[in-house]
Design a protein around this motif. Structure first.
Motif, mmCIF file in Angstrom:
data_model
loop_
_atom_site.group_PDB
_atom_site.id
_atom_site.type_symbol
_atom_site.label_atom_id
_atom_site.label_comp_id
_atom_site.label_asym_id
_atom_site.label_seq_id
_atom_site.Cartn_x
_atom_site.Cartn_y
_atom_site.Cartn_z
ATOM 1 N N ARG A 21 32.445 36.698 31.422
ATOM 2 C CA ARG A 21 32.777 35.551 30.968
ATOM 3 C C ARG A 21 34.055 34.757 31.486
ATOM 4 N NH1 ARG A 21 33.880 32.753 24.930
ATOM 5 N NH2 ARG A 21 35.013 30.836 25.605
ATOM 6 N N PHE A 22 34.990 35.850 31.815
ATOM 7 C CA PHE A 22 36.391 35.787 32.479
ATOM 8 C C PHE A 22 36.621 36.416 33.698
ATOM 9 C CE2 PHE A 22 36.780 35.619 27.879
ATOM 10 C CZ PHE A 22 37.105 34.016 27.839
ATOM 11 N N GLY A 23 35.758 37.186 34.193
ATOM 12 C CA GLY A 23 36.102 38.037 35.317
ATOM 13 C C GLY A 23 36.058 37.145 36.769
ATOM 14 N N PRO A 24 36.747 37.786 37.763
ATOM 15 C CA PRO A 24 36.808 37.206 39.071
ATOM 16 C C PRO A 24 35.455 36.673 39.508
ATOM 17 C CG PRO A 24 37.565 39.434 39.161
ATOM 18 C CD PRO A 24 37.315 39.077 37.908
ATOM 19 N N ASP A 25 34.442 37.403 39.332
ATOM 20 C CA ASP A 25 33.000 37.302 40.086
ATOM 21 C C ASP A 25 32.089 36.555 39.095
ATOM 22 O OD1 ASP A 25 33.892 38.637 42.212
ATOM 23 O OD2 ASP A 25 33.558 40.596 41.349
ATOM 24 N N SER A 26 32.638 36.118 37.968
ATOM 25 C CA SER A 26 31.769 35.411 36.953
ATOM 26 C C SER A 26 31.203 34.255 37.417
ATOM 27 C CB SER A 26 32.552 35.074 35.568
ATOM 28 O OG SER A 26 32.037 34.491 34.584
ATOM 29 N N MET A 27 30.022 34.096 37.011
ATOM 30 C CA MET A 27 29.135 32.782 37.331
ATOM 31 C C MET A 27 29.256 31.867 35.986
ATOM 32 S SD MET A 27 28.476 33.255 40.507
ATOM 33 C CE MET A 27 27.338 31.926 41.004
ATOM 34 N N MET A 28 29.959 32.399 34.855
ATOM 35 C CA MET A 28 29.657 31.433 33.757
ATOM 36 C C MET A 28 31.009 30.522 33.954
ATOM 37 S SD MET A 28 29.137 34.416 31.014
ATOM 38 C CE MET A 28 29.240 33.157 29.586
ATOM 39 N N ASP A 29 30.724 29.241 32.902
ATOM 40 C CA ASP A 29 31.865 28.533 32.701
ATOM 41 C C ASP A 29 32.464 29.049 31.331
ATOM 42 O OD1 ASP A 29 33.817 26.553 31.952
ATOM 43 O OD2 ASP A 29 32.140 25.062 31.443
ATOM 44 N N PRO A 30 33.823 29.711 31.546
ATOM 45 C CA PRO A 30 34.476 30.350 30.599
ATOM 46 C C PRO A 30 35.112 29.490 29.421
ATOM 47 C CG PRO A 30 36.228 29.782 32.429
ATOM 48 C CD PRO A 30 34.905 29.620 33.003
ATOM 49 N N GLN A 31 34.615 28.121 29.575
ATOM 50 C CA GLN A 31 34.854 27.192 28.504
ATOM 51 C C GLN A 31 36.086 26.985 27.878
ATOM 52 O OE1 GLN A 31 31.553 28.086 25.789
ATOM 53 N NE2 GLN A 31 30.128 26.614 26.883
ATOM 54 N N LEU A 32 37.198 26.707 28.663
ATOM 55 C CA LEU A 32 38.379 26.483 28.215
ATOM 56 C C LEU A 32 38.439 25.467 27.115
ATOM 57 C CD1 LEU A 32 41.480 27.048 28.505
ATOM 58 C CD2 LEU A 32 41.360 25.117 30.085
ATOM 59 N N ASP A 33 39.046 25.728 26.011
ATOM 60 C CA ASP A 33 39.243 25.101 24.710
ATOM 61 C C ASP A 33 40.216 24.161 24.751
ATOM 62 O OD1 ASP A 33 38.105 24.572 21.914
ATOM 63 O OD2 ASP A 33 40.342 24.999 21.512
ATOM 64 N N ARG A 34 41.393 24.664 25.015
ATOM 65 C CA ARG A 34 42.658 23.773 25.441
ATOM 66 C C ARG A 34 43.787 24.698 26.007
ATOM 67 N NH1 ARG A 34 46.167 24.747 21.031
ATOM 68 N NH2 ARG A 34 45.107 25.916 19.295
ATOM 69 N N VAL A 35 44.864 24.297 26.170
ATOM 70 C CA VAL A 35 46.152 24.871 26.955
ATOM 71 C C VAL A 35 47.145 24.248 25.722
ATOM 72 C CG1 VAL A 35 47.669 24.818 28.526
ATOM 73 C CG2 VAL A 35 45.323 24.471 29.237
ATOM 74 N N ASP A 36 47.956 25.265 25.356
ATOM 75 C CA ASP A 36 48.938 24.970 24.305
ATOM 76 C C ASP A 36 50.331 24.525 24.806
ATOM 77 O OD1 ASP A 36 50.461 27.323 25.166
ATOM 78 O OD2 ASP A 36 49.679 28.542 23.088
#
Length: 250
Positions: free
Chosen positions: A18-33
């Motif tokens: 999900r979060f790796g540099p080679d990931s093809m997934m959208d990590p789905q950021l929820d928000r920035v605090d």
């Protein structure tokens, strides 16, 4: 909160995918605090997830989970989460619910542990308890009935996995005339032809990773030459863990 590098400690895990540099997934950021930290949502049990994070920080079992005997339900829940997150290292650690060693446990071992209901009761022979089965040498060779019909009895199977020889038990007539020195409760493990016959101890649902083993025998017991100590998870595919030689110290 944790650093992304903490999550990426195991390269084949859910977090790496999900979060790796080679990931093809959208990590789905929820928000920035308000402190400019990225917040991602993981829909899992937070009480168990805190142990996941602790493992990812240290790569050892978190001490607060205690032992399997103390917190069996927590161990099971954590094992499920480890499998969900594909944390192979943690999954492997959580599979070991008991360990023993010749030095630390008075040379008692896994068969003694099973005979005590995994440390909960006084020792009783594990075959008698029904926690394992003993087959092989007297089930697979027709000539044993000609030697001595009692050799295939439950008593013979029981003695094979007995923690210590029961030397005070009175011998029956057939046991008294059994040939060869040593403990007369154990039948020979060779047939008329001298063929070596297998002994199989089925631990059923218990999975073990052996580090040591010991054998007690007399010269007639078929173990005074070379032998193999094999293991299998399915009864079909076998791996040799140790090739014993006649003059080995064991």
């Amino acid at each position: 909160y944790c650093r992304k590098s903490t999550l990426l400690g195991e390269t084949t895990s859910y977090f790496a995918a999900r979060f790796g540099p080679d990931s093809m997934m959208d990590p789905q950021l929820d928000r920035v605090d308000e402190n400019n930290r990225e917040i991602y949502f993981v829909d899992r049990n937070p009480e168990v997830f805190r142990h996941i994070l602790e493992y990812l920080r240290m790569h050892v079992l978190p001490p607060e989970i205690g032992t399997f005997r103390e917190h069996a339900n927590l161990w099971r829940a954590l094992r499920k989460e480890a499998e969900f997150f594909a944390l192979d290292g943690l999954t492997s650690l959580l599979k070991v619910t008991f360990s023993c060693s010749p030095d630390a446990d008075g040379k008692k071992g896994i068969l003694y542990w099973l005979g005590t209901r995994k440390g909960r009761e006084e020792y009783t022979n594990p075959y008698r308890r029904g926690d394992l089965d003993v087959t092989g040498w007297f089930d697979s060779h027709p000539s044993f009935g000609e030697h001595n019909p009692s050799w295939g009895s439950s008593e013979s199977r029981e003695f094979f996995v007995q923690y210590r020889p029961m030397s005070n038990k009175p011998l029956s007539y057939s046991e008294k005339i059994a040939p060869g020195p040593g403990n007369s409760y154990f039948p020979c493990l060779t047939a008329h032809s001298g063929e070596r016959l297998p002994v199989l101890v089925d631990l059923r649902k218990n999975v073990v990773s052996p580090t040591h083993y010991s054998l007690r025998y007399g010269a007639c017991r078929g173990m005074d030459g070379n032998w193999n100590f094999d293991a299998s998870n399915d009864g079909e595919t076998w791996v040799t863990l140790h090739e014993g030689k006649k003059n080995d110290g064991h």
